[in-house]
Design an enzyme around this catalytic site. Structure first.
Site, short mmCIF file in Angstrom:
data_model
loop_
_atom_site.label_atom_id
_atom_site.label_comp_id
_atom_site.label_asym_id
_atom_site.label_seq_id
_atom_site.Cartn_x
_atom_site.Cartn_y
_atom_site.Cartn_z
N LYS A 13 0.85 -1.21 0.14
CA LYS A 13 -0.10 0.04 -0.09
C LYS A 13 0.83 1.31 -0.03
CE LYS A 13 -1.99 -1.02 3.84
NZ LYS A 13 -1.20 -2.31 4.27
N ARG A 88 -10.01 1.11 8.18
CA ARG A 88 -9.62 -0.35 8.56
C ARG A 88 -10.83 -1.01 9.40
NH1 ARG A 88 -3.68 0.48 8.79
NH2 ARG A 88 -2.73 -1.29 9.38
N ARG A 127 11.85 -5.28 5.06
CA ARG A 127 11.77 -3.64 4.94
C ARG A 127 12.60 -2.67 5.74
NH1 ARG A 127 5.49 -1.62 5.54
NH2 ARG A 127 5.75 -2.44 7.39
N ARG A 161 10.83 -0.29 11.46
CA ARG A 161 9.65 -0.12 12.47
C ARG A 161 9.63 -1.20 13.34
NH1 ARG A 161 4.64 0.35 8.27
NH2 ARG A 161 3.54 -0.89 9.98
N ARG A 172 -0.68 -8.83 13.37
CA ARG A 172 -1.25 -7.80 12.49
C ARG A 172 -2.13 -8.47 11.45
NH1 ARG A 172 4.17 -4.82 11.35
NH2 ARG A 172 2.91 -3.77 9.63
P1 AP5 Z 1 4.85 -1.61 2.15
O1 AP5 Z 1 4.38 -0.77 0.70
O2 AP5 Z 1 5.70 -0.96 2.98
O3 AP5 Z 1 3.68 -2.48 2.54
P2 AP5 Z 1 2.23 -1.96 3.34
O4 AP5 Z 1 0.94 -2.33 2.65
O5 AP5 Z 1 2.26 -0.42 3.28
O6 AP5 Z 1 2.40 -2.52 4.64
P3 AP5 Z 1 2.61 -1.77 6.14
O7 AP5 Z 1 3.27 -2.65 6.94
O8 AP5 Z 1 3.00 -0.65 6.03
O9 AP5 Z 1 0.79 -2.08 6.25
P4 AP5 Z 1 0.28 -1.95 7.86
O10 AP5 Z 1 -1.29 -1.71 7.43
O11 AP5 Z 1 0.31 -3.09 8.80
O12 AP5 Z 1 0.94 -0.73 8.51
P5 AP5 Z 1 0.35 0.91 8.80
O13 AP5 Z 1 1.53 1.72 8.99
O14 AP5 Z 1 -0.91 1.22 7.92
O15 AP5 Z 1 5.87 -2.79 1.47
C1 AP5 Z 1 6.20 -3.84 2.32
C2 AP5 Z 1 7.72 -4.27 1.81
O16 AP5 Z 1 7.62 -5.07 0.65
C3 AP5 Z 1 8.37 -3.24 1.58
O17 AP5 Z 1 9.79 -3.29 1.86
C4 AP5 Z 1 8.50 -2.90 -0.05
O18 AP5 Z 1 9.44 -2.34 -0.72
C5 AP5 Z 1 8.24 -4.45 -0.32
N1 AP5 Z 1 7.34 -4.56 -1.44
C6 AP5 Z 1 6.25 -3.96 -1.66
N2 AP5 Z 1 5.50 -4.17 -3.06
C7 AP5 Z 1 6.31 -5.25 -3.23
C8 AP5 Z 1 6.23 -6.14 -4.48
N3 AP5 Z 1 5.12 -6.17 -5.41
N4 AP5 Z 1 7.04 -7.45 -4.54
C9 AP5 Z 1 8.14 -7.28 -3.79
N5 AP5 Z 1 8.32 -6.72 -2.59
C10 AP5 Z 1 7.42 -5.36 -2.61
O19 AP5 Z 1 -0.42 0.56 10.24
C11 AP5 Z 1 0.70 0.19 11.46
C12 AP5 Z 1 -0.08 0.14 12.83
O20 AP5 Z 1 -0.97 1.56 12.83
C13 AP5 Z 1 -1.43 -0.63 12.83
O21 AP5 Z 1 -1.05 -1.79 13.09
C14 AP5 Z 1 -2.45 -0.27 13.75
O22 AP5 Z 1 -1.77 -0.27 14.86
C15 AP5 Z 1 -2.20 1.43 13.37
N6 AP5 Z 1 -2.93 2.01 12.41
C16 AP5 Z 1 -2.75 2.49 11.28
N7 AP5 Z 1 -3.84 2.76 10.51
C17 AP5 Z 1 -4.80 2.67 11.38
C18 AP5 Z 1 -6.25 2.66 11.23
N8 AP5 Z 1 -6.78 3.13 10.11
N9 AP5 Z 1 -7.05 2.32 12.18
C19 AP5 Z 1 -6.61 1.72 13.50
N10 AP5 Z 1 -5.27 1.58 13.66
C20 AP5 Z 1 -4.40 1.98 12.65
MG MG Z 2 2.61 1.01 4.77
#
Ligand code: AP5
Ligand code: MG
Ligand code: ZN
Length: 218
Positions: A13, A88, A127, A161, A172
């Protein structure tokens, strides 16, 4: 254009939101990045969120809706928004519909990025991010051109992270399946769900997303 990228941790994402922002000028709105910034700043929101994020649970809808509403009040979102990691929960999805309606806007598309669980764990474990400009990398799949130097800004500092360890990633994933996956059905029923294969290479996923956007304009 207002888009949601919907998918589990590691689906890509953040990677694809940044590409969409660069290409089209839609603003990436990552609630995860906003919470991490709040933690670094030591704000009230950050203090509330830290322990919850470290164990992989969801921060409360109230806190999230507060930061999203504030962000949407800024002038730089007028070209459109890519929602990354939001909504979410069904309550967040409902609130987003109302917020957009209140601005005289609508949601143009929800793009679900599908990736197998074991690949997600591998992606997240490898990552890292530029500490200066936030560009994302991977030990195996997205290395900087020159080892140890950010392609985008030349910085030599990177960060990982605290929630990117195998145990928290699996927690997660469970939270995603239980609390966020029901949104797939919610948006399918509304008729704006599009599914892309998130298992493909980064550049191919970008092409698949561009094809969805072309289909919307046609
Ligand atoms: P990346 O693009 O970083 O993946 P991502 O989908 O952004 O994954 P996240 O871990 O950021 O998602 P998340 O939903 O757990 O975290 P968030 O910060 O939203 O790609 C991952 C890796 O793979 C990278 O190294 C990249 O280079 C590689 N990659 C990407 N695409 C690829 C491909 N096609 N092929 C190969 N490699 C690839 O949330 C974190 C925390 O915040 C949550 O757990 C929660 O506690 C809180 N939070 C955030 N938003 C909310 C909400 N709306 N409500 C409640 N709590 C929330
Ligand atoms: Mg992300
Ligand atoms: Zn950088």
């Amino acid at each position: 254009m207002n888009l949601i990228l919907l998918g589990p941790p590691g689906a890509g994402k953040g990677t694809q939101s940044k590409i969409l922002e660069e290409k089209h000028g839609y603003k990436q709105l990552s609630t995860g990045d906003m919470l991490r910034a709040a933690i670094s700043a030591g704000s009230d929101v950050g203090l509330k969120a830290k322990a919850i994020m470290d164990r992989g649970d969801l921060v409360s809808d109230d806190v999230i809706l507060g930061i999203v509403a504030e962000r949407l009040g800024k002038p730089d979102v007028s070209n459109g928004v890519v929602f990354d990691g939001f909504p979410r929960t069904p309550a967040q999805a409902d609130a987003l519909d109302k917020m957009l309606e209140g601005r005289g806007q609508k949601l143009d598309a929800v793009i679900e990025m599908k990736v197998d669980d074991e690949v997600l764990v591998k992606r997240i474990s490898g990552r890292f991010t530029c500490a200066k400009c936030g560009k994302g990398y991977h030990d195996e799949f997205a290395k900087p051109t020159a080892a140890g130097v950010c392609d985008a800004c030349g910085s030599l500092e990177f960060s990982r992270r605290p929630d990117d360890n195998e145990k928290t990633v699996r927690d997660r994933l469970q939270v995603y399946n239980k609390q966020t996956a029901p949104l797939v059905d919610y948006y399918h029923k509304k008729g704006n769900l599009h599914v892309v294969d998130g298992m493909a290479d980064i550049a191919l996923v970008t092409v698949a997303i561009e094809n969805v956007l072309k289909g919307l304009k046609a």
